[in-house]
Design a protein around this motif. Structure first.
Motif, PDB file in Angstrom:
ATOM      1  N   GLU A   2       0.828  -1.202   0.000  1.00 29.01           N
ATOM      2  CA  GLU A   2       0.000   0.000   0.000  1.00 29.01           C
ATOM      3  C   GLU A   2       0.864   1.255   0.000  1.00 29.01           C
ATOM      4  N   HIS A   5       2.074   2.010  -3.408  1.00 33.02           N
ATOM      5  CA  HIS A   5       0.964   2.500  -4.222  1.00 33.02           C
ATOM      6  C   HIS A   5       0.737   3.987  -3.953  1.00 33.02           C
ATOM      7  N   ILE A   6       0.763   4.374  -2.691  1.00 31.37           N
ATOM      8  CA  ILE A   6       0.587   5.777  -2.325  1.00 31.37           C
ATOM      9  C   ILE A   6       1.744   6.609  -2.891  1.00 31.37           C
ATOM     10  N   GLU A  47      -8.201   9.429  -4.830  1.00 28.98           N
ATOM     11  CA  GLU A  47      -7.757   8.041  -4.639  1.00 28.98           C
ATOM     12  C   GLU A  47      -6.785   7.943  -3.476  1.00 28.98           C
ATOM     13  N   GLN A  50      -8.764   8.033  -0.253  1.00 31.74           N
ATOM     14  CA  GLN A  50      -9.465   6.779   0.011  1.00 31.74           C
ATOM     15  C   GLN A  50      -8.510   5.700   0.500  1.00 31.74           C
ATOM     16  N   THR A  51      -7.268   5.776   0.087  1.00 31.45           N
ATOM     17  CA  THR A  51      -6.274   4.767   0.439  1.00 31.45           C
ATOM     18  C   THR A  51      -5.849   4.889   1.896  1.00 31.45           C
ATOM     19  N   HIS A  52      -5.909   6.084   2.438  1.00 28.98           N
ATOM     20  CA  HIS A  52      -5.487   6.301   3.836  1.00 28.98           C
ATOM     21  C   HIS A  52      -6.448   5.695   4.787  1.00 28.98           C
TER      22      HIS A  52
END
Length: 52
Positions: A2, A5-6, A47, A50-52
């Protein structure tokens, strides 16, 4: 995974920001392109949120 990705999203976000600044500083900027780039930048920001 993850975190990478960030990091990738942040890199894309920074790249879009640079392209927007470069296009905006031209004598006759393509405002359609600038608007498209800003929309892409916003999608990436959403995006990342939302990932956090």
């Amino acid at each position: 995974m993850e975190n990478s990705h960030i990091s990738a999203l942040m890199a894309k976000h920074a790249g879009l920001d640079a392209r927007i600044k470069a296009e905006s500083s031209r004598p006759l900027p393509d405002m359609t392109l600038v608007a498209t780039l800003k929309k892409q930048k916003l999608r990436l920001k959403e995006e990342m949120a939302q990932t956090h």
